[in-house]
Write a protein that holds these residues in place. Structure first.
Motif, PDB file in Angstrom:
ATOM      1  N   MET A 114      41.832  49.985  30.629  1.00 48.63           N
ATOM      2  CA  MET A 114      43.011  49.135  30.803  1.00 48.63           C
ATOM      3  C   MET A 114      42.769  48.104  31.891  1.00 48.63           C
ATOM      4  O   MET A 114      43.206  46.943  31.763  1.00 48.63           O
ATOM      5  CB  MET A 114      44.233  49.996  31.138  1.00 48.63           C
ATOM      6  CG  MET A 114      45.531  49.204  31.209  1.00 48.63           C
ATOM      7  SD  MET A 114      45.913  48.392  29.635  1.00 48.63           S
ATOM      8  CE  MET A 114      47.348  47.416  30.094  1.00 48.63           C
ATOM      9  N   VAL A 115      42.098  48.475  32.957  1.00 45.69           N
ATOM     10  CA  VAL A 115      41.796  47.508  34.019  1.00 45.69           C
ATOM     11  C   VAL A 115      40.923  46.382  33.478  1.00 45.69           C
ATOM     12  O   VAL A 115      41.153  45.197  33.750  1.00 45.69           O
ATOM     13  CB  VAL A 115      41.115  48.207  35.212  1.00 45.69           C
ATOM     14  CG1 VAL A 115      40.579  47.190  36.207  1.00 45.69           C
ATOM     15  CG2 VAL A 115      42.098  49.144  35.915  1.00 45.69           C
ATOM     16  N   ARG A 116      39.905  46.737  32.695  1.00 47.69           N
ATOM     17  CA  ARG A 116      39.037  45.717  32.110  1.00 47.69           C
ATOM     18  C   ARG A 116      39.810  44.828  31.132  1.00 47.69           C
ATOM     19  O   ARG A 116      39.589  43.611  31.085  1.00 47.69           O
ATOM     20  CB  ARG A 116      37.857  46.382  31.394  1.00 47.69           C
ATOM     21  CG  ARG A 116      36.791  46.897  32.354  1.00 47.69           C
ATOM     22  CD  ARG A 116      35.684  47.637  31.630  1.00 47.69           C
ATOM     23  NE  ARG A 116      34.601  47.944  32.551  1.00 47.69           N
ATOM     24  CZ  ARG A 116      33.531  47.181  32.746  1.00 47.69           C
ATOM     25  NH1 ARG A 116      33.405  46.051  32.075  1.00 47.69           N
ATOM     26  NH2 ARG A 116      32.591  47.529  33.609  1.00 47.69           N
ATOM     27  N   LEU A 117      40.704  45.441  30.363  1.00 46.13           N
ATOM     28  CA  LEU A 117      41.516  44.646  29.443  1.00 46.13           C
ATOM     29  C   LEU A 117      42.417  43.684  30.214  1.00 46.13           C
ATOM     30  O   LEU A 117      42.592  42.533  29.813  1.00 46.13           O
ATOM     31  CB  LEU A 117      42.357  45.564  28.562  1.00 46.13           C
ATOM     32  CG  LEU A 117      43.279  44.854  27.563  1.00 46.13           C
ATOM     33  CD1 LEU A 117      42.461  44.098  26.528  1.00 46.13           C
ATOM     34  CD2 LEU A 117      44.206  45.845  26.873  1.00 46.13           C
ATOM     35  N   CYS A 118      42.979  44.128  31.335  1.00 42.04           N
ATOM     36  CA  CYS A 118      43.850  43.266  32.141  1.00 42.04           C
ATOM     37  C   CYS A 118      43.064  42.099  32.742  1.00 42.04           C
ATOM     38  O   CYS A 118      43.570  40.970  32.807  1.00 42.04           O
ATOM     39  CB  CYS A 118      44.522  44.080  33.242  1.00 42.04           C
ATOM     40  SG  CYS A 118      45.887  45.117  32.652  1.00 42.04           S
ATOM     41  N   VAL A 119      41.842  42.355  33.186  1.00 44.70           N
ATOM     42  CA  VAL A 119      41.000  41.267  33.707  1.00 44.70           C
ATOM     43  C   VAL A 119      40.729  40.247  32.607  1.00 44.70           C
ATOM     44  O   VAL A 119      40.828  39.031  32.811  1.00 44.70           O
ATOM     45  CB  VAL A 119      39.679  41.828  34.270  1.00 44.70           C
ATOM     46  CG1 VAL A 119      38.719  40.691  34.623  1.00 44.70           C
ATOM     47  CG2 VAL A 119      39.947  42.689  35.501  1.00 44.70           C
ATOM     48  N   LEU A 120      40.378  40.753  31.423  1.00 43.65           N
ATOM     49  CA  LEU A 120      40.134  39.863  30.282  1.00 43.65           C
ATOM     50  C   LEU A 120      41.398  39.092  29.915  1.00 43.65           C
ATOM     51  O   LEU A 120      41.350  37.870  29.692  1.00 43.65           O
ATOM     52  CB  LEU A 120      39.650  40.694  29.094  1.00 43.65           C
ATOM     53  CG  LEU A 120      39.487  39.959  27.760  1.00 43.65           C
ATOM     54  CD1 LEU A 120      38.492  38.814  27.879  1.00 43.65           C
ATOM     55  CD2 LEU A 120      39.053  40.933  26.669  1.00 43.65           C
ATOM     56  N   ALA A 121      42.547  39.785  29.875  1.00 41.75           N
ATOM     57  CA  ALA A 121      43.805  39.124  29.532  1.00 41.75           C
ATOM     58  C   ALA A 121      44.158  38.060  30.566  1.00 41.75           C
ATOM     59  O   ALA A 121      44.616  36.963  30.211  1.00 41.75           O
ATOM     60  CB  ALA A 121      44.925  40.159  29.437  1.00 41.75           C
ATOM     61  N   GLY A 122      43.949  38.372  31.847  1.00 40.33           N
ATOM     62  CA  GLY A 122      44.225  37.386  32.888  1.00 40.33           C
ATOM     63  C   GLY A 122      43.409  36.123  32.693  1.00 40.33           C
ATOM     64  O   GLY A 122      43.915  35.001  32.838  1.00 40.33           O
ATOM     65  N   LEU A 123      42.133  36.292  32.342  1.00 35.90           N
ATOM     66  CA  LEU A 123      41.259  35.133  32.112  1.00 35.90           C
ATOM     67  C   LEU A 123      41.710  34.355  30.882  1.00 35.90           C
ATOM     68  O   LEU A 123      41.707  33.115  30.873  1.00 35.90           O
ATOM     69  CB  LEU A 123      39.820  35.615  31.954  1.00 35.90           C
ATOM     70  CG  LEU A 123      38.718  34.562  32.075  1.00 35.90           C
ATOM     71  CD1 LEU A 123      38.766  33.880  33.434  1.00 35.90           C
ATOM     72  CD2 LEU A 123      37.357  35.209  31.854  1.00 35.90           C
ATOM     73  N   ILE A 124      42.121  35.083  29.835  1.00 37.99           N
ATOM     74  CA  ILE A 124      42.592  34.416  28.616  1.00 37.99           C
ATOM     75  C   ILE A 124      43.849  33.590  28.892  1.00 37.99           C
ATOM     76  O   ILE A 124      43.942  32.419  28.506  1.00 37.99           O
ATOM     77  CB  ILE A 124      42.876  35.473  27.524  1.00 37.99           C
ATOM     78  CG1 ILE A 124      41.562  36.000  26.951  1.00 37.99           C
ATOM     79  CG2 ILE A 124      43.743  34.888  26.404  1.00 37.99           C
ATOM     80  CD1 ILE A 124      41.719  37.192  26.028  1.00 37.99           C
ATOM     81  N   PHE A 125      44.809  34.178  29.577  1.00 36.53           N
ATOM     82  CA  PHE A 125      46.069  33.455  29.834  1.00 36.53           C
ATOM     83  C   PHE A 125      45.868  32.322  30.840  1.00 36.53           C
ATOM     84  O   PHE A 125      46.551  31.306  30.760  1.00 36.53           O
ATOM     85  CB  PHE A 125      47.136  34.428  30.316  1.00 36.53           C
ATOM     86  CG  PHE A 125      47.662  35.319  29.235  1.00 36.53           C
ATOM     87  CD1 PHE A 125      48.377  34.787  28.175  1.00 36.53           C
ATOM     88  CD2 PHE A 125      47.423  36.677  29.246  1.00 36.53           C
ATOM     89  CE1 PHE A 125      48.851  35.597  27.153  1.00 36.53           C
ATOM     90  CE2 PHE A 125      47.897  37.504  28.232  1.00 36.53           C
ATOM     91  CZ  PHE A 125      48.612  36.958  27.188  1.00 36.53           C
ATOM     92  N   PHE A 126      44.941  32.473  31.771  1.00 34.37           N
ATOM     93  CA  PHE A 126      44.631  31.404  32.713  1.00 34.37           C
ATOM     94  C   PHE A 126      43.982  30.223  31.989  1.00 34.37           C
ATOM     95  O   PHE A 126      44.331  29.061  32.208  1.00 34.37           O
ATOM     96  CB  PHE A 126      43.698  31.928  33.804  1.00 34.37           C
ATOM     97  CG  PHE A 126      43.138  30.857  34.701  1.00 34.37           C
ATOM     98  CD1 PHE A 126      43.852  30.399  35.796  1.00 34.37           C
ATOM     99  CD2 PHE A 126      41.885  30.310  34.444  1.00 34.37           C
ATOM    100  CE1 PHE A 126      43.329  29.399  36.615  1.00 34.37           C
ATOM    101  CE2 PHE A 126      41.355  29.318  35.261  1.00 34.37           C
ATOM    102  CZ  PHE A 126      42.082  28.864  36.350  1.00 34.37           C
TER     103      PHE A 126
END
Length: 447
Positions: free
Chosen positions: A224-236
């Protein structure tokens, strides 16, 4: 026993009635957002005559409201269920929107903006949790894809209708606009907040009672932490630039007319509406990590078109085609992501922490969307547009890499891998597989 049988029947059928009401609520919420969001800056800056600094403060407070309420939102969903939280969020948003439309001074606008932002962001994880509860593992990707389509359609129609009402010379027109949005949130509460949402699927294996709770449990989950990092980069990189950095690049650097920019944004929405249900059938037969990486590849094409637009900006027609292509390619990438991100969050979350996981994901999204515009507008506004495009292209490459590197941390079911396919690289233990020294994760809600 009867309740359990009824519950299982609802899960198998996807809880069609409640799910339809949830999707209608998503569309209503999106319509309200599209109705007013494009005009909030103009309202504060020009209609109320408070200047761009006050308008910037309003948007900052709107974003900070998410940081203040989302940690409590997840806990409330897990403890009381998504429906009470949705009702509270809709009430906050309705009061905030109504007050915003009647505020004339900066303090009143800031307070109403906080209430408005807190309400909107409270509704998001509650609606996502409702979709999970009303869908099955087989129907979940389709449900999230339909949600994304309705959100884009609702925002597009809302912006179109709102544009016909707005008159900068008439403050009453903006007051009517925000009053109508307040009514849409009451409609959300009435339609979706009264739906009978199925309970979480039966849990067969429980976590240890003394295991981590709330956000600590989320932070202990490597996947989940890795998914959140990826999601943060996607939304940024995408959503955070959509209406800010790319729009500034198009108008200030390329010289695109605002009316043409509106056509480009319309092309984005049309691309999503046309492709989404077709794309969801394709992604249903592919790994979710592959779909996320493919979205990154498509967005690399969008940034390449932005470079072309910058280089040929003296050729007005060709540059316009390039700008419209950027937004259309963004839409293709967004269509690939819609059936993947939400279902992975649902599949990673233990049933007792589904609200916490959805709220954590929403929190990452809000932070990235708040930071993205500031970075994009700063780089474009300073005249360093080649640096801006290079930075965004670099972030997009990183999205592809992180999406593929997430694969070893997901089970075959979480990644939608074909039957018999390995869930992870043999050299890297998958995060969901627990060692004997640690408590066994409970059966996932989406399983």
């Amino acid at each position: 026993m009867t309740g359990t049988v009824k519950q299982q029947r609802q899960q198998r059928r996807g809880a069609g009635g409640p799910l339809r009401r949830v999707q209608i609520g998503n569309a209503l919420s999106a319509f309200g957002s599209g109705f007013t969001m494009p005009y909030m800056f103009v309202y504060v800056d020009q209609v109320r005559g408070l200047g761009s600094l006050a308008a910037g403060m309003v948007f900052t407070v709107f974003a900070l409201a998410a940081l203040a309420v989302l940690p409590f939102t997840g806990r409330g969903i897990d403890r009381y269920g998504p429906r009470p939280v949705l009702l509270a969020g809709a009430a906050l948003a309705s009061v905030g929107a109504f007050a915003f439309g009647h505020a004339t001074g900066t303090p009143a606008l800031l307070v109403s903006s906080f209430l408005f932002g807190a309400g909107v962001t409270t509704c998001q994880p509650a609606l996502a949790t409702m979709i999970v509860r009303c869908s099955t593992a087989a129907t979940r990707s389709h449900a999230f894809a339909l949600q994304f389509t309705l959100v884009n359609l609702g925002m597009g129609i809302g912006a179109l209708v709102g544009g016909q009402i707005v008159d900068v010379a008439d403050p009453a027109s903006l007051t009517r606009l925000f009053t109508i949005e307040a009514a849409t949130f009451l409609g959300l509460a009435l339609v979706t907040g009264t739906a009978r949402i199925p309970n979480a699927a039966p849990v067969l294996v429980q976590d240890a009672a003394d295991g981590p709770q709330g956000l600590r449990a989320l932070l202990a989950d490597k996947a989940m932490v890795r998914l959140c990092v990826l999601a943060g980069l996607i939304f940024f990189t995408c959503y955070g630039q959509f209406e800010s950095g790319v729009a500034a690049f198009a108008t200030d650097t390329v010289g695109t007319a605002p009316s043409t920019l509106g056509i480009a944004i319309g092309a984005n929405a049309l691309t999503i509406v046309v492709l989404q249900m077709f794309v969801v059938r394709i992604t249903a037969r592919r790994r979710r990590t592959t779909a996320m990486a493919a979205a990154g590849v498509v967005w690399l094409g969008a940034w390449a078109m932005a470079l072309v637009a910058g280089l040929i900006r003296t050729e007005a027609m060709a540059a316009t085609v390039a700008i419209v292509s950027i937004y259309a390619l963004f839409g293709v990438g967004e269509s690939l992501l819609a059936p993947t991100m939400g279902p992975i969050v649902a599949d990673l979350a233990p049933a007792r922490l589904l609200g916490t996981y959805n709220a954590g994901y929403a929190l990452v999204k809000q932070i990235a969307i708040a930071v993205g515009p500031a970075v994009g507008v700063l780089l474009v506004g300073s005249g360093t547009w080649p640096l801006y495009l290079a930075a965004m292209a670099g972030c997009t490459v990183l999205i592809v890499v992180l999406a593929l590197r997430l694969r070893p941390y997901l089970t075959a079911a979480q990644d939608n891998a074909p039957q018999g396919a390995p869930a992870a690289d043999e050299r890297t233990p998958a995060a969901p597989v627990r060692t004997p020294a640690r408590p066994v994760r409970e059966l996932q809600t989406a399983a």
